[in-house]
Structure formats: structure tokens, C-alpha cells
Scaffold this active site. Structure first.
Site, mmCIF file in Angstrom:
data_model
loop_
_atom_site.group_PDB
_atom_site.id
_atom_site.type_symbol
_atom_site.label_atom_id
_atom_site.label_comp_id
_atom_site.label_asym_id
_atom_site.label_seq_id
_atom_site.Cartn_x
_atom_site.Cartn_y
_atom_site.Cartn_z
ATOM 1 C CB SER A 163 -0.880 0.008 1.264
ATOM 2 O OG SER A 163 -1.515 1.258 1.449
ATOM 3 C CE1 TYR A 192 -3.862 -2.208 5.248
ATOM 4 C CE2 TYR A 192 -3.360 0.142 5.142
ATOM 5 C CZ TYR A 192 -3.699 -1.042 4.506
ATOM 6 O OH TYR A 192 -3.849 -1.061 3.141
#
Length: 262
Positions: free
Chosen positions: A139, A152
Site C-alpha cells: 500500500s 496496518y
């Protein structure tokens, strides 16, 4: 013997879009996710539309016994997997201390440990054959710390750095490893992470899963080590790398708090 692409998290979002894009190219598939009804429907549809073999396996990758069972079946059946896409992932929004520990644990089990285990098992098989590709979905979050989504962001930083290191280790054995680092994508991820996507609706930063899948496969074709789809996302990744760490984490904190449900 047919060659398969094994895709985790294939029942929706990015995983489903990648499965469809690969099926359109005529690639046989093994789809992995937790939801049997969705997998059955998707496998049937893709097989009929594109005339490719599509198998599916129901597996909760956060459960070590289920993951071991999946890998045992792949090994015993001698499926030749030439492309592994580690797409399955989770996020847990909010204060780390306030979040339920079991949700945080499952995030790490899925984003870090399951991904690593699959790379180890299938990477070994690819290295023995002297060919294969691995695409690990990271990401833009991988390029900076992310308060209110701390686990995360940290897990995606692991995915990025792990993938780049593994790429160097395996290149002489004919195995290509790439990391996919998308920005915001319109998928069920937001709802599952308990994030409010409404502030991003209509934004030029928001990409569809189908757009992302096409750009991801183009990056694979070009043998890119780090695939960042879209010039805006590449600019943001570069800015995060060049910004002072204090500024980067404060800006991320402000953005992430804005996305928390009110």
C-alpha cells in the site's frame, strides 16, 4: 500441466479484479478466501465467461492449521503455480490501545505471517523449477507511519521491504518478486476496516479495483520491483519519503482521524 495463479482474498475488491483480469488473459486460477458462496459463484462465472479452469479453496489464512492444509494440498496435488498474488489483508482503524487485541492479532497474522508463509512455501517450489512470479499487495501506507491505523501501516511497510529483499534473493533463481502499492481503492476494505470512505468520494485519488488490476498486471509485465499505480500516487509516495518523519506522521494522523467514523 496447466500453470495456475493463486490469489488470496479473491472473493471481492482487488483480489476479484485481479482474478478477472488474469482470466481474461486465459490464465488458470486458484482462488482463496473465507467465503464459500462467493468463491463458488466467482469460479463458475469466470470459467464460463473466459473458458479457463478456475478452482477455489476456502481457507482462513489467519488459522495456521487451515493455511498448512492449503499448502499441503497444493504440494500433494503438484499444482504448478507460476504466479502467487498475496492480496488478502486487513486493517484495524482507531486507537491501538482501544482496539480489540484479537482484531489486531488477526491483522498481523494475515498481513505479515500468512503472506510470509505462502512466499516461503511457493517461493521454494518456484525456485526449484527456476521460474515464477510473486506479487505482494502492500500500500502507499508502506512509505510512512500511520497513526490511528498504526498496525496496518507497519504491516504494509513490512510487505514492501520484505518483497524488495526477497526479489534480490530470488532473482538468480528465475523468480520475480514485486510489491504493489496502491493508493485509495473503491473496495469493501473501507467498511471492513471501519473507515468512512465518504470524504474521498469524487476524489481523483480514488481508483477502481478494475483500474488497479490492469495497472498491476502491466507493472508485472514490465518486471517492476515496486508497482505504484497512477502518477498522483507515485508523487505522494515520493513526498512521504522526502518529508521529515515528524511531518509525515502528523499529516497521516490528521488524514486518518478524518476517516474514522463519527
Amino acid at each position: 500441466m496447466p500453470q495456475y495463479a493463486l490469489i488470496t482474498g479473491a472473493s471481492s475488491g482487488i483480489g476479484l479484479a485481479l482474478a478477472e483480469a488474469l482470466a481474461r488473459r486465459g490464465h488458470a486460477l486458484i482462488l482463496v478466501a473465507r467465503e464459500r458462496p462467493a468463491l463458488e459463484s466467482i469460479a463458475c462465472e469466470l470459467s464460463q465467461r473466459f473458458g479457463v479452469e478456475v478452482m477455489f479453496r476456502v481457507c482462513d489464512l489467519t488459522e495456521p492449521l487451515q493455511l498448512s492444509g492449503l499448502l499441503y494440498e497444493v504440494e500433494q496435488c503438484d499444482y504448478q503455480i507460476d504466479l502467487l498474488i498475496n492480496n488478502a489483508g486487513a486493517a484495524c482503524a482507531g486507537s491501538f490501545l482501544d482496539n480489540d487485541w484479537q482484531r489486531e492479532r488477526k491483522l498481523l497474522e494475515l498481513n505479515v505471517f500468512a503472506l510470509s508463509r505462502l512466499c516461503h512455501a511457493l517461493g521454494n517450489a518456484m525456485a526449484r523449477r527456476g521460474s515464477g512470479r510473486i506479487l505482494n499487495v502492500a500500500s502507499l501506507a508502506a512509505f510512512q507511519p500511520g497513526p490511528w491505523l498504526s498496525s496496518y501501516y507497519a504491516s504494509k511497510a513490512f510487505v514492501l521491504h520484505f518483497s524488495e529483499g526477497l526479489r534480490e534473493e530470488l532473482q538468480e533463481q528465475g523468480v520475480q518478486v514485486s510489491a504493489l502499492c496502491p493508493g485509495p481503492v473503491r473496495t469493501p476494505f473501507w467498511r471492513n476496516a471501519r473507515l468512512d470512505m465518504r470524504p474521498l468520494i469524487g476524489s481523483k485519488w480514488l481508483m477502481s479495483a478494475e483500474q488497479l488490476a490492469q495497472l498491476a498486471l502491466l507493472g508485472l509485465d514490465r518486471q517492476q520491483a515496486v508497482i505504484i499505480p497512477g502518477w498522483r500516487n507515485r508523487l505522494l509516495a515520493r513526498a512521504a519519503q522526502l518529508s521529515p518523519r515528524r511531518l509525515a506522521r502528523r499529516l497521516a494522523a490528521r488524514l486518518n482521524r478524518h476517516l474514522l467514523p463519527r
